[in-house]
Motif scaffolding. Structure first.
Motif, PDB file in Angstrom:
ATOM      1  N   VAL A 153      63.397  21.733 -41.994  1.00  0.00           N
ATOM      2  CA  VAL A 153      62.660  22.992 -41.882  1.00  0.00           C
ATOM      3  C   VAL A 153      63.537  23.957 -41.087  1.00  0.00           C
ATOM      4  N   PHE A 154      64.204  24.881 -41.753  1.00  0.00           N
ATOM      5  CA  PHE A 154      65.102  25.799 -41.085  1.00  0.00           C
ATOM      6  C   PHE A 154      64.325  26.925 -40.431  1.00  0.00           C
ATOM      7  N   GLY A 155      64.706  27.257 -39.202  1.00  0.00           N
ATOM      8  CA  GLY A 155      64.064  28.334 -38.465  1.00  0.00           C
ATOM      9  C   GLY A 155      62.871  27.876 -37.649  1.00  0.00           C
ATOM     10  N   ALA A 156      62.487  26.596 -37.706  1.00  0.00           N
ATOM     11  CA  ALA A 156      61.343  26.116 -36.948  1.00  0.00           C
ATOM     12  C   ALA A 156      61.721  25.700 -35.537  1.00  0.00           C
ATOM     13  N   ASN A 157      63.001  25.566 -35.257  1.00  0.00           N
ATOM     14  CA  ASN A 157      63.452  25.178 -33.925  1.00  0.00           C
ATOM     15  C   ASN A 157      63.420  26.392 -33.013  1.00  0.00           C
ATOM     16  N   ILE A 158      62.785  26.237 -31.841  1.00  0.00           N
ATOM     17  CA  ILE A 158      62.725  27.344 -30.889  1.00  0.00           C
ATOM     18  C   ILE A 158      63.578  27.079 -29.654  1.00  0.00           C
ATOM     19  N   LEU A 159      64.170  25.912 -29.557  1.00  0.00           N
ATOM     20  CA  LEU A 159      64.991  25.566 -28.408  1.00  0.00           C
ATOM     21  C   LEU A 159      66.472  25.742 -28.744  1.00  0.00           C
ATOM     22  N   LYS A 160      67.241  26.108 -27.769  1.00  0.00           N
ATOM     23  CA  LYS A 160      68.648  26.423 -27.993  1.00  0.00           C
ATOM     24  C   LYS A 160      69.486  25.221 -28.414  1.00  0.00           C
ATOM     25  N   ASP A 161      69.339  24.115 -27.708  1.00  0.00           N
ATOM     26  CA  ASP A 161      70.228  22.974 -27.915  1.00  0.00           C
ATOM     27  C   ASP A 161      69.669  21.911 -28.852  1.00  0.00           C
ATOM     28  N   GLU A 162      68.558  22.172 -29.506  1.00  0.00           N
ATOM     29  CA  GLU A 162      67.918  21.183 -30.374  1.00  0.00           C
ATOM     30  C   GLU A 162      68.247  21.460 -31.835  1.00  0.00           C
ATOM     31  N   GLN A 163      67.964  20.464 -32.669  1.00  0.00           N
ATOM     32  CA  GLN A 163      68.159  20.577 -34.111  1.00  0.00           C
ATOM     33  C   GLN A 163      66.844  21.015 -34.768  1.00  0.00           C
ATOM     34  N   ASP A 164      66.937  21.555 -35.973  1.00  0.00           N
ATOM     35  CA  ASP A 164      65.731  21.879 -36.733  1.00  0.00           C
ATOM     36  C   ASP A 164      65.027  20.582 -37.109  1.00  0.00           C
ATOM     37  N   PRO A 165      63.671  20.583 -37.131  1.00  0.00           N
ATOM     38  CA  PRO A 165      62.947  19.349 -37.424  1.00  0.00           C
ATOM     39  C   PRO A 165      63.098  18.914 -38.878  1.00  0.00           C
ATOM     40  N   LYS A 166      63.045  17.632 -39.096  1.00  0.00           N
ATOM     41  CA  LYS A 166      63.132  17.061 -40.443  1.00  0.00           C
ATOM     42  C   LYS A 166      61.744  17.072 -41.078  1.00  0.00           C
ATOM     43  N   ILE A 167      61.701  17.187 -42.393  1.00  0.00           N
ATOM     44  CA  ILE A 167      60.445  17.118 -43.134  1.00  0.00           C
ATOM     45  C   ILE A 167      60.082  15.651 -43.298  1.00  0.00           C
ATOM     46  N   LEU A 168      58.870  15.314 -42.883  1.00  0.00           N
ATOM     47  CA  LEU A 168      58.393  13.932 -42.956  1.00  0.00           C
ATOM     48  C   LEU A 168      57.585  13.736 -44.226  1.00  0.00           C
ATOM     49  N   PRO A 169      57.349  12.483 -44.642  1.00  0.00           N
ATOM     50  CA  PRO A 169      56.452  12.251 -45.779  1.00  0.00           C
ATOM     51  C   PRO A 169      55.017  12.639 -45.405  1.00  0.00           C
ATOM     52  N   ASP A 170      54.196  12.935 -46.408  1.00  0.00           N
ATOM     53  CA  ASP A 170      52.824  13.383 -46.170  1.00  0.00           C
ATOM     54  C   ASP A 170      52.010  12.387 -45.352  1.00  0.00           C
ATOM     55  N   SER A 171      52.296  11.112 -45.467  1.00  0.00           N
ATOM     56  CA  SER A 171      51.530  10.105 -44.747  1.00  0.00           C
ATOM     57  C   SER A 171      51.778  10.152 -43.243  1.00  0.00           C
ATOM     58  N   GLU A 172      52.865  10.805 -42.805  1.00  0.00           N
ATOM     59  CA  GLU A 172      53.196  10.892 -41.385  1.00  0.00           C
ATOM     60  C   GLU A 172      52.431  12.011 -40.665  1.00  0.00           C
ATOM     61  N   TYR A 173      51.816  12.916 -41.404  1.00  0.00           N
ATOM     62  CA  TYR A 173      51.091  14.029 -40.804  1.00  0.00           C
ATOM     63  C   TYR A 173      49.612  13.667 -40.671  1.00  0.00           C
ATOM     64  N   PRO A 174      48.897  14.245 -39.686  1.00  0.00           N
ATOM     65  CA  PRO A 174      47.471  13.928 -39.512  1.00  0.00           C
ATOM     66  C   PRO A 174      46.627  14.477 -40.665  1.00  0.00           C
ATOM     67  N   ASP A 175      45.474  13.862 -40.889  1.00  0.00           N
ATOM     68  CA  ASP A 175      44.608  14.251 -42.013  1.00  0.00           C
ATOM     69  C   ASP A 175      44.068  15.674 -41.864  1.00  0.00           C
ATOM     70  N   LYS A 204      71.766  21.340 -51.226  1.00  0.00           N
ATOM     71  CA  LYS A 204      70.371  21.210 -51.642  1.00  0.00           C
ATOM     72  C   LYS A 204      69.687  20.050 -50.937  1.00  0.00           C
ATOM     73  N   GLU A 205      70.427  18.995 -50.636  1.00  0.00           N
ATOM     74  CA  GLU A 205      69.852  17.835 -49.952  1.00  0.00           C
ATOM     75  C   GLU A 205      69.400  18.211 -48.545  1.00  0.00           C
ATOM     76  N   VAL A 206      70.206  18.984 -47.838  1.00  0.00           N
ATOM     77  CA  VAL A 206      69.851  19.412 -46.486  1.00  0.00           C
ATOM     78  C   VAL A 206      68.681  20.384 -46.532  1.00  0.00           C
TER      79      VAL A 206
END
Length: 131
Positions: free
Chosen positions: A59-81, A52-54
């Motif tokens: 964000v599973f399935g958001a990675n489109i590159l073969k050798d990369e990891q799925d992106p981590k969810i950031l806090p709301d303050s890290e995203y643009p307004d 459950k922690e992972v």
């Protein structure tokens, strides 16, 4: 080859027979059936092996590159307004026409020009189509 054969037989053989010959079937599981099971039986989905922690930090399935990891969810303050306003309802053209154009905010004025141009183009195209 099968298509040309069917085309040449079209006048001779009924269309129902052609449909039956031309129909393709595919195996449901792609392999041999398990011993003791029937051909079309559905299997139960497997339970997720992720913790459950992972699940709550990635964000599973958001990675489109073969050798990369799925992106981590950031806090709301890290995203643009502007991201939080993407799903806000925008006024329709008829509603914008009722308002005073001098007092409209810049974003609504841009939307008005865009929608007005689109409506004018559609009207001109329909007039040209009638002629």
């Amino acid at each position: 080859m099968a298509f040309t054969l069917m085309k040449s037989l079209r006048g001779i053989v009924s269309s129902e027979l052609i449909r039956a010959v031309g129909a393709r079937t595919f195996a449901a599981s792609g392999g041999k059936a398990k011993k003791g099971s029937k051909g079309g039986a559905a299997t139960a989905p497997k339970a997720s092996t992720l913790s459950k922690e992972v699940k709550s930090t990635t964000v599973f399935g958001a990675n489109i590159l073969k050798d990369e990891q799925d992106p981590k969810i950031l806090p709301d303050s890290e995203y643009p307004d502007w991201l939080w306003h993407l799903l806000d309802k925008r006024p329709a053209l008829s509603e914008l026409r009722r308002k005073d154009l001098e007092t409209l905010p810049y974003e609504d004025l841009k939307l008005f020009v865009k929608l007005d141009n689109r409506a004018r183009i559609k009207e001109n195209n329909s007039i040209k189509a009638k002629n």
